[in-house]
Design a protein around this motif. Sequence first.
Motif, PDB file in Angstrom:
ATOM      1  N   ASP A  16      52.844  45.777  14.048  1.00  0.00           N
ATOM      2  CA  ASP A  16      53.428  46.298  15.282  1.00  0.00           C
ATOM      3  C   ASP A  16      52.394  46.632  16.366  1.00  0.00           C
ATOM      4  OD1 ASP A  16      52.465  48.332  13.696  1.00  0.00           O
ATOM      5  OD2 ASP A  16      54.129  49.690  14.034  1.00  0.00           O
ATOM      6  N   PHE A  18      50.837  44.840  18.766  1.00  0.00           N
ATOM      7  CA  PHE A  18      51.056  44.325  20.121  1.00  0.00           C
ATOM      8  C   PHE A  18      52.277  44.945  20.781  1.00  0.00           C
ATOM      9  CE2 PHE A  18      48.425  41.132  18.047  1.00  0.00           C
ATOM     10  CZ  PHE A  18      47.355  41.113  18.936  1.00  0.00           C
ATOM     11  N   GLU A  19      53.292  45.258  19.983  1.00  0.00           N
ATOM     12  CA  GLU A  19      54.466  45.950  20.525  1.00  0.00           C
ATOM     13  C   GLU A  19      54.066  47.340  21.027  1.00  0.00           C
ATOM     14  OE1 GLU A  19      58.753  47.746  19.057  1.00  0.00           O
ATOM     15  OE2 GLU A  19      57.662  46.385  17.741  1.00  0.00           O
ATOM     16  N   ARG A  21      51.072  48.315  21.901  1.00  0.00           N
ATOM     17  CA  ARG A  21      50.179  48.159  23.053  1.00  0.00           C
ATOM     18  C   ARG A  21      50.981  47.918  24.333  1.00  0.00           C
ATOM     19  NH1 ARG A  21      46.294  43.050  23.604  1.00  0.00           N
ATOM     20  NH2 ARG A  21      48.338  42.174  23.999  1.00  0.00           N
ATOM     21  N   THR A  22      52.004  47.092  24.242  1.00  0.00           N
ATOM     22  CA  THR A  22      52.852  46.806  25.406  1.00  0.00           C
ATOM     23  C   THR A  22      53.571  48.071  25.877  1.00  0.00           C
ATOM     24  OG1 THR A  22      53.153  44.524  24.686  1.00  0.00           O
ATOM     25  CG2 THR A  22      54.765  45.395  26.248  1.00  0.00           C
ATOM     26  N   LEU A  23      54.114  48.826  24.933  1.00  0.00           N
ATOM     27  CA  LEU A  23      54.800  50.075  25.285  1.00  0.00           C
ATOM     28  C   LEU A  23      53.841  51.082  25.916  1.00  0.00           C
ATOM     29  CD1 LEU A  23      57.068  50.486  22.139  1.00  0.00           C
ATOM     30  CD2 LEU A  23      57.818  49.973  24.484  1.00  0.00           C
ATOM     31  N   ARG A  24      52.630  51.141  25.392  1.00  0.00           N
ATOM     32  CA  ARG A  24      51.636  52.076  25.947  1.00  0.00           C
ATOM     33  C   ARG A  24      51.294  51.709  27.381  1.00  0.00           C
ATOM     34  NH1 ARG A  24      45.530  53.108  25.145  1.00  0.00           N
ATOM     35  NH2 ARG A  24      45.436  55.374  25.256  1.00  0.00           N
ATOM     36  N   ARG A  25      51.067  50.421  27.614  1.00  0.00           N
ATOM     37  CA  ARG A  25      50.739  49.964  28.970  1.00  0.00           C
ATOM     38  C   ARG A  25      51.879  50.224  29.948  1.00  0.00           C
ATOM     39  NH1 ARG A  25      47.672  44.205  27.706  1.00  0.00           N
ATOM     40  NH2 ARG A  25      45.748  45.164  26.915  1.00  0.00           N
ATOM     41  N   ALA A  26      53.109  50.178  29.452  1.00  0.00           N
ATOM     42  CA  ALA A  26      54.275  50.420  30.294  1.00  0.00           C
ATOM     43  C   ALA A  26      54.570  51.913  30.445  1.00  0.00           C
ATOM     44  CB  ALA A  26      55.491  49.705  29.715  1.00  0.00           C
ATOM     45  N   GLU A  28      55.743  53.894  28.096  1.00  0.00           N
ATOM     46  CA  GLU A  28      57.010  54.171  27.416  1.00  0.00           C
ATOM     47  C   GLU A  28      56.828  54.633  25.973  1.00  0.00           C
ATOM     48  OE1 GLU A  28      59.194  50.535  27.778  1.00  0.00           O
ATOM     49  OE2 GLU A  28      59.259  50.642  29.967  1.00  0.00           O
ATOM     50  N   ARG A  37      49.955  54.270  16.854  1.00  0.00           N
ATOM     51  CA  ARG A  37      48.990  53.360  17.472  1.00  0.00           C
ATOM     52  C   ARG A  37      47.562  53.830  17.222  1.00  0.00           C
ATOM     53  NH1 ARG A  37      45.468  52.669  21.049  1.00  0.00           N
ATOM     54  NH2 ARG A  37      45.622  54.830  21.665  1.00  0.00           N
TER      55      ARG A  37
END
Length: 82
Positions: A16, A18-19, A21-26, A28, A37
């Motif tokens: 999980d 990359f999922e 990482r994407t949420l952190r950058r957003a 959320e 993470r």
Amino acid sequence: MQTVTIALDPQLWPEDWFELRTLRRAGEMTPEMEARRQSLQDEMVKTLPAKSFETLFGTPDINMVMTWGGITSEEARSAAQQ
């Protein structure tokens, strides 16, 4: 001339990562997700450096490239001395 392309084996990343990482950058992430993470990151920092180059990156892609331009006499002399 040759170039070498290397990339970390995708199977070495946590499932999980990359999922998260994407949420952190957003922006959320919940506190629980951030803790997860951070835990994954700490684990990777501890375990990946102990692995061999081959385990981490597999066989690198080696590509031939053509360069343009000439070599100066000083560059040729330096290359010959090495």
